[in-house]
Motif scaffolding. Structure first.
Motif, mmCIF file in Angstrom:
data_model
loop_
_atom_site.group_PDB
_atom_site.id
_atom_site.type_symbol
_atom_site.label_atom_id
_atom_site.label_comp_id
_atom_site.label_asym_id
_atom_site.label_seq_id
_atom_site.Cartn_x
_atom_site.Cartn_y
_atom_site.Cartn_z
ATOM 1 N N LEU A 193 22.011 36.185 16.311
ATOM 2 C CA LEU A 193 20.744 35.978 15.605
ATOM 3 C C LEU A 193 19.924 34.891 16.283
ATOM 4 O O LEU A 193 18.712 35.051 16.499
ATOM 5 N N GLN A 194 20.574 33.795 16.646
ATOM 6 C CA GLN A 194 19.874 32.707 17.306
ATOM 7 C C GLN A 194 19.375 33.105 18.691
ATOM 8 O O GLN A 194 18.362 32.584 19.170
ATOM 9 N N SER A 195 20.051 34.041 19.325
ATOM 10 C CA SER A 195 19.689 34.449 20.688
ATOM 11 C C SER A 195 18.595 35.505 20.732
ATOM 12 O O SER A 195 18.018 35.754 21.790
ATOM 13 N N GLY A 196 18.302 36.153 19.592
ATOM 14 C CA GLY A 196 17.214 37.135 19.581
ATOM 15 C C GLY A 196 17.597 38.512 19.116
ATOM 16 O O GLY A 196 16.926 39.485 19.471
ATOM 17 N N ALA A 197 18.649 38.652 18.309
ATOM 18 C CA ALA A 197 19.078 39.976 17.854
ATOM 19 C C ALA A 197 18.031 40.681 16.995
ATOM 20 O O ALA A 197 18.053 41.905 16.859
ATOM 21 N N LEU A 198 17.126 39.931 16.397
ATOM 22 C CA LEU A 198 16.049 40.538 15.609
ATOM 23 C C LEU A 198 14.696 40.422 16.306
ATOM 24 O O LEU A 198 13.654 40.628 15.690
ATOM 25 N N GLY A 199 14.733 40.142 17.592
ATOM 26 C CA GLY A 199 13.497 40.025 18.356
ATOM 27 C C GLY A 199 13.139 38.585 18.628
ATOM 28 O O GLY A 199 13.429 37.687 17.827
ATOM 29 N N GLU A 200 12.505 38.370 19.747
ATOM 30 C CA GLU A 200 12.193 37.006 20.184
ATOM 31 C C GLU A 200 11.233 36.285 19.246
ATOM 32 O O GLU A 200 11.255 35.058 19.139
ATOM 33 N N SER A 201 10.411 37.025 18.560
ATOM 34 C CA SER A 201 9.395 36.395 17.716
ATOM 35 C C SER A 201 9.768 36.379 16.239
ATOM 36 O O SER A 201 8.946 36.011 15.387
ATOM 37 N N PHE A 202 10.999 36.803 15.911
ATOM 38 C CA PHE A 202 11.366 36.894 14.495
ATOM 39 C C PHE A 202 11.418 35.506 13.852
ATOM 40 O O PHE A 202 11.979 34.560 14.398
ATOM 41 N N GLU A 203 10.846 35.417 12.663
ATOM 42 C CA GLU A 203 10.913 34.201 11.867
ATOM 43 C C GLU A 203 11.258 34.580 10.434
ATOM 44 O O GLU A 203 10.988 35.677 9.977
ATOM 45 N N GLY A 204 11.847 33.660 9.728
ATOM 46 C CA GLY A 204 12.161 33.904 8.333
ATOM 47 C C GLY A 204 13.639 34.079 8.099
ATOM 48 O O GLY A 204 14.470 33.862 8.979
#
Length: 530
Positions: free
Chosen positions: A385-396
């Motif tokens: 998750l911290q590395s970008g599993a939901l996309g580089e711009s994911f927030e929340g």
């Protein structure tokens, strides 16, 4: 003639009508409907007339209408669009058009891509010549070099290595918007504007409900649109795109009725039904760019990463994808045209390459049409998750925001996903062993994508089968005339673009947009020459 009768196609001669019904029955999926009423389509039956009627205002339709207006010596043309704005793939795609500077080389490449059931040599040659013309034709409308973004498709970026060729000097071009040069998806609006400037009548909100045939000859002489019978003195051109938004056809032809299109909103296969009713032969019905398992919201309503970027992100490198049985079942990196990975050096021959190419996933050393389950789960850990599993711009918060289920252990995660916990535990344990060894012995994922699932909390996001476009439709010849099961042209009827596309086996990147320009010109010029 009554309006009720005007909404139904006129039959061909009895033998032609029977052949048309036979084709509709054999094609499966959608019924062609009952037998149409016999009626003589005389001049009095039409509300208005044009030399050419083009149906569908995507890139292919725009290119065809523009060619009619530019080369037709005053020929009239109407461009009919189903939606209040074009709703096919053209407004959403990269607008990157394939072209070449070597007709013999690209002809050889097209033959390589076409496989056993290739189009005719005449059609391949016509397309090769069209790809060579693409750039000069677009620039003939006043586009300077400063507004062309063009690049040689380097060998590492092409889909031809398996053939041992050099790609045939293939290039890709995009147009830059003069008012916003950050916008390089300008090809479609530019061609539409050029067509209108040259007198093409462009009608939005004008779906075509049926084709009109001349009794006895079977020639297509018009369409029924928005309650009006419109005569086409020279020809009707169908540029309606595919059947991305028709779940019944998706299930029938690509075995993915639950797949979600990444872009098109109005492509429902209308033209396929119309063409079946007049006896057209269908082809390339299993041709499509897909499928990938794209992360969606838990309610299945929203893509995590909208549009065609769904399969180009590297998010899947941070975990694994499992089906509802808790098991991996394919090369689940899901990378589409991502070339900066170690497997390119590790696996130099294409039969062992694990990437997504030709619009398909590699399977057994080839790139066949690969149906996918309707729903799966992308599983990863907090490090992912911290590395970008939901996309580089994911927030929340991925759980609170409705994207993921989560648990501090794999058993709890399995329960939240609704999959067998023993299977998911075994799958994750085996995955972690392979990550430690540096070798995925199940599906041979690139080594740089082998990230363990070991740090709680653990997450799972729902994935849905998704795709970019379909290519099936009515078969066409080298003049883009739609043909019957015997290969004879149905006079007055043409198909272009992704409606019955040239691409039926392997697909070349930027080939659909390039084909839209090529086929639009071919159809227009043949009509004008009649």
């Amino acid at each position: 003639m009554s309006k009720e009768l005007s909404r139904r196609s006129f039959v061909r001669a009895a033998a032609m009508g029977a052949a048309g019904l036979a084709v509709a029955g054999a094609a499966g999926c959608s019924s062609a409907g009952g037998e149409a009423d016999a009626h003589n389509a005389g001049d009095a039956a039409f509300d208005e007339e044009f030399d050419v009627v083009v149906v569908g205002a995507g890139l292919a339709g725009a290119a065809c209408a523009l060619t009619v207006a530019d080369e037709g010596d005053g020929a009239s043309c109407v461009l009919l669009e189903k939606g209040q704005a074009p709703g096919g793939n053209s407004p959403f795609c990269d607008n990157a058009a394939l072209y070449s500077d070597d007709v013999d080389a690209i002809e050889a490449h097209l033959k390589d891509l076409s496989g056993e059931f290739a189009p005719s040599d005449e059609m391949i040659r016509a397309y090769a010549e069209g790809f060579v013309e693409n750039r000069a034709w677009v620039q003939s409308f006043g586009v300077g070099d400063e507004h062309v973004k063009a690049a040689l498709q380097e060998p590492s970026l092409l889909e031809y290595e398996e053939f041992g060729s050099d790609g045939g000097s293939l290039y890709v071009m995009r147009l830059l918007d003069p008012q916003d040069e950050e916008n390089d998806k300008y090809m479609h609006p530019f061609l539409l504007a050029q067509a209108q400037e040259r007198g093409v009548e462009y009608r939005l909100g004008s779906p075509v409900e049926d084709l009109v045939q001349e009794e006895g000859t079977g020639r297509v002489i018009g369409v029924v649109s928005d309650g009006k019978n419109i005569r086409a003195r020279k020809g009707v051109v169908l540029a309606l795109g595919g059947f991305e938004n028709n779940p019944e056809m998706l299930e029938c032809y690509v075995q993915c009725g639950g797949a979600l299109p990444a872009a098109a909103t109005l492509n429902t296969g209308d033209g396929i039904t119309m063409c079946q009713k007049v006896g057209a032969k269908l082809w390339h019905m299993s041709g499509w760019a897909g499928a990938w398992m794209a992360p969606v919201s838990l309610d299945g309503e929203t893509f995590l990463i909208p549009g065609v970027g769904v399969a180009r992100q590297k998010i899947k490198q941070w975990g694994i994808t499992v089906a509802n049985n808790g098991r991996r079942y394919y090369m689940d990196f899901d990378g589409h045209n991502i070339k900066d990975l170690d497997d390119y050096a590790r696996y130099p021959t294409m039969d062992r390459h694990v990437g997504s190419r030709h619009g398909h996933m590699q399977f057994g050393g080839e790139w066949p049409n690969l149906p996918m389950p309707t729903t799966s789960w992308f599983v990863f850990d907090s490090a992912g998750l911290q590395s970008g599993a939901l996309g580089e711009s994911f927030e929340g918060d991925p759980v609170v925001d409705g994207w993921c289920v989560s648990s501090d252990n794999i058993q709890g995660l399995a329960e939240a996903m609704g999959v067998p916990s023993d299977e998911l535990v075994r799958t994750v344990d085996q995955w972690n062993v392979w990550c430690e060894q540096g070798d995925d012995l199940a599906f041979y994922r690139p080594q740089s994508t082998l990230h363990p699932i070991a740090t709680p909390p653990f997450y799972a996001v729902r994935c849905n089968s998704t795709f970019l476009n379909t290519d099936g439709g009515a078969e066409r010849n080298e003049h883009c005339q739609i043909v019957d099961p015997d290969g004879a042209p149905i006079e007055g009827l043409y198909g272009i673009g992704e409606f019955g596309s040239f691409w039926g086996h392997y697909y070349q990147g930027a080939g659909n947009v390039g084909e839209c320009l090529v086929s639009g010109r071919i159809a227009a010029r043949h009509i004008l020459g009649q």
